[in-house]
Design an enzyme around this catalytic site. Structure first.
Site, short mmCIF file in Angstrom:
data_model
loop_
_atom_site.label_atom_id
_atom_site.label_comp_id
_atom_site.label_asym_id
_atom_site.label_seq_id
_atom_site.Cartn_x
_atom_site.Cartn_y
_atom_site.Cartn_z
N GLY A 15 0.84 -1.20 0.00
CA GLY A 15 0.00 0.00 0.00
C GLY A 15 0.88 1.24 0.00
O GLY A 15 0.53 2.28 0.56
N GLY A 18 -0.27 4.84 -0.80
CA GLY A 18 -1.34 5.45 -0.01
C GLY A 18 -0.82 6.58 0.85
O GLY A 18 0.37 6.91 0.82
N ASP A 59 -0.90 -7.02 -6.69
CA ASP A 59 -1.93 -7.29 -5.69
C ASP A 59 -1.34 -8.16 -4.58
O ASP A 59 -0.66 -9.15 -4.88
CB ASP A 59 -3.05 -8.05 -6.43
N ILE A 60 -1.65 -7.85 -3.34
CA ILE A 60 -1.13 -8.68 -2.24
C ILE A 60 -1.80 -10.06 -2.21
O ILE A 60 -1.40 -10.93 -1.45
CB ILE A 60 -1.30 -8.00 -0.86
N TYR A 159 -14.49 -3.40 7.69
CA TYR A 159 -13.10 -2.96 7.87
C TYR A 159 -12.67 -3.13 9.34
O TYR A 159 -11.60 -3.66 9.62
CB TYR A 159 -13.01 -1.49 7.44
N LYS A 163 -9.74 -5.57 10.67
CA LYS A 163 -8.56 -5.08 11.41
C LYS A 163 -8.44 -5.80 12.77
O LYS A 163 -7.35 -6.19 13.18
CB LYS A 163 -8.65 -3.57 11.63
#
Ligand code: SER
Length: 345
Positions: A15, A18, A59-60, A159, A163
């Protein structure tokens, strides 16, 4: 790889393009101790790319890409920043789960394999969020005030669930990995996690978050554009200026493992309501037009997040203290930084 052909220890940032990745690459590139391997779904800006030894676009979730990566670099630390943020994740919860959870599992596994390969622990820095909290109503939110890490872990967003679960995964990899194996060995993953409040940057905009109203309000004012804030004036959450976010990541990464009494730490700098934010923005940009136009479902998400968090353990264990309280954040970082940013464009 260095000119001698010996592989330098590398730090992998996912990322990387970002808003946190930006500041982190700037900071890490000030020392040439470690090569920076940047991974993002999009091409990095040339200036940022120039600071990294490699800039991978991908992409991860792509196992081939991750395998290629470990065949080329010796990774000693991972800053796993890639995620779909809270608003975006509500539109595609299954994709969010894949990226936020399966993606994190892929990276934890990669860290484990790397540690086994080079024989040193791999530090795994993971930004979590106030989204892991879920206060049931405003009265409880008011009463709870500054929540501790173990309080109110009932997220209402995909989300937040992602997390919270990944925090547990990280703890599992660090302390309990394959606990039933005959030959017990540590995974080699040294997981360290920060629960960030809403982050505000003077140069980058978040994409798809729910605390975005703060950033949008300030940046719109600087651009001379009117802004309709989607939460109520009294909606309150904690915030932090981006330089403090980067600094907290660096501090936690550098902390001696023996000082860490937990793997997940709250960090914060100041707590403001949307009305407080508006007042501060109007002070800096007196002509700004900022109204409130409630987007009830998004506002409700913010209402489940705490008004403030207790970051006592971070202060005690590794000396955390924000540089930017609200006044300094606005006067010395946000307002001048934003003006410079838009003037330069
Ligand atoms: N700022 C993030 C969001 O709004 C929360 O971590 O999604």
């Amino acid at each position: 790889m260095s000119s001698s052909g010996i592989r330098k220890p590398a730090v992998l940032i996912t990322g990387a393009g970002g808003e946190v990745g930006h500041g982190l690459i700037e900071k890490l590139s000030q020392s040439d101790e470690r090569d920076i391997i940047a991974l993002d779904i999009k091409e990095l800006e040339p200036e940022l790319r120039g600071r990294c030894a490699a800039g991978l676009v991908g992409d991860i979730l792509d196992q081939n890409l991750l395998q290629r990566l470990v065949s080329q670099y010796e990774i000693h630390a991972i800053f796993h920043l890639a995620a779909l943020l809270s608003t975006r994740a509500e539109y595609t919860p299954d994709t969010a789960h894949r990226v936020n959870v399966e993606g994190t599992l892929n990276l934890l596994q990669l860290a484990h394999e790397q540690a086994r390969w080079h024989g040193n622990p791999v530090k795994f820095l993971f930004p979590s969020s106030i989204a892991v909290y879920g206060l049931p109503n405003l009265a409880t939110k008011k009463e709870a005030a500054r929540v501790r890490e173990s309080d109110w872990n009932f997220p209402t967003t995909m989300y937040g669930c992602n997390k919270l679960y990944c925090e547990h995964l990280g703890r599992y990899y660090t302390h309990h990995y394959r606990q039933l194996a005959k030959e017990k060995t540590l995974s080699g993953v040294d997981f360290r996690c920060l629960r960030f409040p809403g982050l505000i940057s003077a140069v980058t905009m978040p994409t798809g978050g729910t605390s975005d109203y703060a950033v949008e309000m300030i940046h719109s004012a600087a651009k001379g554009q009117p802004y309709d804030c989607f939460v109520a004036p009294e909606a309150r959450i904690p915030f932090m200026a981006m330089p403090d976010a980067i600094r907290s990541l660096m501090m936690l990464s550098a902390a001696p493992a023996k000082n860490l009494t937990q793997r997940v730490y709250n960090v914060t700098a100041f707590s403001l309501s949307a009305a407080d934010l508006r007042e501060r923005v109007l002070k800096a940009f007196p002509g700004a037009v900022i109204d409130f136009k409630l987007d009830a479902p998004r506002a409700k998400i913010v209402d489940t997040w705490p008004a403030d968090v207790d970051d006592g353990p971070a202060r005690r264990d590794w000396g955390w203290k924000p540089d930017y309280e609200a006044d300094r954040a606005f006067q010395e970082y946000l307002i001048p930084g934003i003006i410079r940013h838009y003037r330069g464009q």
